[in-house]
Design an enzyme around this catalytic site. Sequence first.
Site, PDB file in Angstrom:
ATOM      1  NE  ARG A 147      23.478 -34.351 -17.258  1.00 48.17           N
ATOM      2  CZ  ARG A 147      22.930 -34.616 -18.552  1.00 48.17           C
ATOM      3  NH1 ARG A 147      23.016 -33.689 -19.596  1.00 48.17           N
ATOM      4  NH2 ARG A 147      22.350 -35.803 -18.755  1.00 48.17           N
ATOM      5  CB  SER A 175      27.176 -26.944 -23.740  1.00 51.84           C
ATOM      6  OG  SER A 175      27.215 -28.055 -22.973  1.00 51.84           O
ATOM      7  CE  LYS A 233      22.211 -30.436 -22.792  1.00 52.72           C
ATOM      8  NZ  LYS A 233      23.181 -29.994 -22.077  1.00 52.72           N
TER       9      LYS A 233
END
Lengths: 208, 208
Positions: free
Chosen positions: A38, A107, A136
């Site tokens: 990521r 997700s 997040k």
Amino acid sequence: MFDLKLYLVTDRPLSLGRDIAWIVEEAAKGGVTMVQLREKDCSTREFVDLACRLKDKLKVYNIPLIINDRIDVALAADVDGVHIGQSDMPYHIARKILGKDKIIGLSVETMKQVEEANLLDVDYIGISPVFSTPTKTDTFKPFGIEGVKKVMEISKHPAVAIGGINTSNAIDIFNAGADGIAVVSAICSAENPKLASEELLNLIDSNS
Amino acid sequence: MFDLKLYLVTDRPLSLGRDIAWIVEEAAKGGVTMVQLREKDCSTREFVDLACRLKDKLKVYNIPLIINDRIDVALAADVDGVHIGQSDMPYHIARKILGKDKIIGLSVETMKQVEEANLLDVDYIGISPVFSTPTKTDTFKPFGIEGVKKVMEISKHPAVAIGGINTSNAIDIFNAGADGIAVVSAICSAENPKLASEELLNLIDSNS
């Protein structure tokens, strides 16, 4: 096939200035079963180069490499799949571009999204977040352990949980029915990423 | 085929809070010959949605739509091509993913990169920047008009120049041999993007 059991998600800021390829290789030695690369701020070329390096390293361990969001990077490096969020490429377009053989994870941030995912042929879902976490920032209310149980009661797909998971709560996730844990700082920020991975894996295996 | 003559490159911060799709449509009415959608900070989903909207609008005017950097977005919206810089996807991988029918433009920032581009089957090069500009911050020394002349003497590809171009210097670019001008703020920041496009086009046409 792939195994969601101990799923490492990389994070540059949380890697404390250390080389991501080094962290990933140490984690691979320690037994992680999947890796998601990521990157949010690097150039496309840097992202592709890093993906190619990780792919070469992980091939030795037979560990699948998944790219977060960027389908162009996944195609360029020819990795095993992508992980997309609700604000990334719509699933059906991602599948059309990648073809049926690539892994696509999605997700889910609400129970409604779990139901929607049931109508898609995604390969797995990521329950996000289980616990609140600084990693997040743009997500919904954390599912909590009870939320994970509810998701697993209705989900048609295998699921990995993410968000604030470490040795203190990993077993609760499995007891709630999830197929795996995705960890970020528990490995990326660990002084010894190999040892941190081994500890998580031993904990999971000794409780299953 | 495509015409580099008056090439609009979008820029969200320079659009003064106005809808990019509106600016692009006004510019299309005003006669721009190509449009490049450049987004650096939006989500992939937002980028794809905007690309699809622009594609529908530009189809009416028969104006090609090019996506900056993001080959995944170009594939998802099935637009005419991509424009890549030296830190984006390597050209040969981009061509492999996109196939031979899509337009691929490549930015060149030095004479050496012009020579390297001559060895590739890119569809056009972007001479970047001609003049210094606040829009591009990571580039080499500006080419200047003399630099554009030198590029056009050796380039095997058609070329569009970018960076600080407006009505005061547009003609110099064509006189230096370039096939077109790429403009950002001259249209995106104009009070009336249609009128700004018309003025540039009239200026070019009355001097050719």
